[in-house]
Write a protein that holds these residues in place. Structure first.
Motif, PDB file in Angstrom:
ATOM      1  N   ASN A 181       0.854  -1.186   0.000  1.00 47.84           N
ATOM      2  CA  ASN A 181       0.000   0.000   0.000  1.00 47.84           C
ATOM      3  C   ASN A 181       0.896   1.244   0.000  1.00 47.84           C
ATOM      4  O   ASN A 181       1.392   1.669   1.041  1.00 47.84           O
ATOM      5  CB  ASN A 181      -0.922  -0.013   1.226  1.00 47.84           C
ATOM      6  CG  ASN A 181      -1.821   1.206   1.286  1.00 47.84           C
ATOM      7  OD1 ASN A 181      -2.007   1.908   0.297  1.00 47.84           O
ATOM      8  ND2 ASN A 181      -2.373   1.475   2.461  1.00 47.84           N
ATOM      9  N   GLU A 182       1.103   1.800  -1.176  1.00 51.39           N
ATOM     10  CA  GLU A 182       1.996   2.949  -1.315  1.00 51.39           C
ATOM     11  C   GLU A 182       1.491   4.154  -0.522  1.00 51.39           C
ATOM     12  O   GLU A 182       2.277   4.933   0.021  1.00 51.39           O
ATOM     13  CB  GLU A 182       2.132   3.326  -2.806  1.00 51.39           C
ATOM     14  CG  GLU A 182       2.718   2.235  -3.682  1.00 51.39           C
ATOM     15  CD  GLU A 182       4.211   2.037  -3.444  1.00 51.39           C
ATOM     16  OE1 GLU A 182       4.815   2.862  -2.710  1.00 51.39           O
ATOM     17  OE2 GLU A 182       4.769   1.053  -3.967  1.00 51.39           O
ATOM     18  N   GLU A 183       0.169   4.302  -0.455  1.00 48.34           N
ATOM     19  CA  GLU A 183      -0.408   5.421   0.292  1.00 48.34           C
ATOM     20  C   GLU A 183      -0.065   5.311   1.780  1.00 48.34           C
ATOM     21  O   GLU A 183       0.215   6.306   2.446  1.00 48.34           O
ATOM     22  CB  GLU A 183      -1.917   5.457   0.100  1.00 48.34           C
ATOM     23  CG  GLU A 183      -2.593   6.659   0.737  1.00 48.34           C
ATOM     24  CD  GLU A 183      -4.082   6.701   0.471  1.00 48.34           C
ATOM     25  OE1 GLU A 183      -4.780   7.470   1.148  1.00 48.34           O
ATOM     26  OE2 GLU A 183      -4.548   5.954  -0.425  1.00 48.34           O
ATOM     27  N   GLY A 184      -0.086   4.077   2.300  1.00 47.10           N
ATOM     28  CA  GLY A 184       0.264   3.863   3.697  1.00 47.10           C
ATOM     29  C   GLY A 184       1.717   4.204   3.973  1.00 47.10           C
ATOM     30  O   GLY A 184       2.036   4.836   4.992  1.00 47.10           O
ATOM     31  N   SER A 186       3.550   6.279   2.299  1.00 45.64           N
ATOM     32  CA  SER A 186       3.676   7.731   2.203  1.00 45.64           C
ATOM     33  C   SER A 186       3.192   8.407   3.484  1.00 45.64           C
ATOM     34  O   SER A 186       3.752   9.416   3.917  1.00 45.64           O
ATOM     35  CB  SER A 186       2.878   8.242   0.996  1.00 45.64           C
ATOM     36  OG  SER A 186       2.911   9.651   0.925  1.00 45.64           O
ATOM     37  N   HIS A 187       2.162   7.829   4.093  1.00 44.73           N
ATOM     38  CA  HIS A 187       1.585   8.414   5.312  1.00 44.73           C
ATOM     39  C   HIS A 187       2.598   8.414   6.462  1.00 44.73           C
ATOM     40  O   HIS A 187       2.599   9.334   7.290  1.00 44.73           O
ATOM     41  CB  HIS A 187       0.336   7.628   5.713  1.00 44.73           C
ATOM     42  CG  HIS A 187      -0.362   8.180   6.911  1.00 44.73           C
ATOM     43  ND1 HIS A 187      -1.132   9.320   6.859  1.00 44.73           N
ATOM     44  CD2 HIS A 187      -0.408   7.745   8.201  1.00 44.73           C
ATOM     45  CE1 HIS A 187      -1.620   9.583   8.059  1.00 44.73           C
ATOM     46  NE2 HIS A 187      -1.191   8.633   8.892  1.00 44.73           N
TER      47      HIS A 187
END
Length: 226
Positions: A181-184, A186-187
């Motif tokens: 999960n790239e968004e995770g 990044s978070h």
């Protein structure tokens, strides 16, 4: 025959995406706060689309028309209840106090067409296995029952146990079904290489071997492999 299949396929696609768009427009409350009216309206909407698709005398434009008109009516009701508070009791209903000071309110049960067996079932859904545990019970407009337990039987909270306060952080999903999960990442300001190194350090070949992985500040990783 091929023409009929193509026509049916097109109508199914249009009906499917029309319903998808309509659910997005109407919002999440159609599911999370499903009242009896919402439930019936959803059934009717599906029935309208089904009839429009499979009835040979009804064309594709009727599918869109049925979804648009019914969806507009539901959306209008939602807007009215949001803008006009006085309309909510009539259009959405009101919660009912069915247990007060430990006593079952028979008249409220009768008014809401709820019998004792149903009440006991709803209480068990909340982890309450005896009416004697309940000080107050409220029947919500979506049919659920929320309870306030009697003080001696209520759950203690951290303040009651004098547990020192500490920051609370949300867990971040990093891998699901073997995919990162790239968004995770990044978070939490991390790179994929950091995640792979953490997996290798734990003897895991890579993300593809992981069914589920999350990370939480102060708690670290929770990893489940296939």
């Amino acid at each position: 025959m091929n023409t009929n299949f193509m026509s049916l396929t097109l109508e199914l696609f249009v009906g499917f995406f029309a319903l998808l768009v309509m659910t997005k427009v109407l919002g999440k409350n159609q599911i999370t706060q499903l009242t009896p009216f919402d439930f019936i309206s959803a059934l009717v909407l599906g029935e309208l689309v089904g009839n429009a698709i499979y009835d040979k005398d009804i064309g594709l434009h009727y599918v869109l028309y049925a979804v648009a008109v019914w969806g507009t009516l539901i959306y209008t009701i939602e807007m009215i209840t949001q803008k006009m508070r006085k309309s909510r009791p009539w259009l959405e209903g009101t919660p009912s106090l069915i247990i007060s000071k430990g006593k079952i309110q028979y008249e409220e049960l009768k008014k809401n067409k709820l019998d004792l067996d149903q009440l006991l079932h709803l209480l068990r859904d909340k982890g309450v296995f005896s009416v004697r545990e309940v000080e107050y019970g409220i029947l919500e407009t979506n049919g659920a029952v929320n309870v306030l337990r009697k003080q001696p039987l209520d759950f203690p909270i951290n303040r009651d146990l004098q547990i020192p306060a500490k920051p609370v952080h949300l867990p971040v999903l990093l891998i699901l079904d073997g995919e990162v999960n790239e968004e995770g990442l990044s978070h939490i300001n991390k790179e994929k290489s950091w995640l792979i190194d953490e997996l290798l350090h734990r003897g895991i070949a890579g993300p593809s071997a992981v069914f589920f992985a999350e990370w939480q500040k102060g708690e670290g990783f929770e990893i489940q492999t296939y």
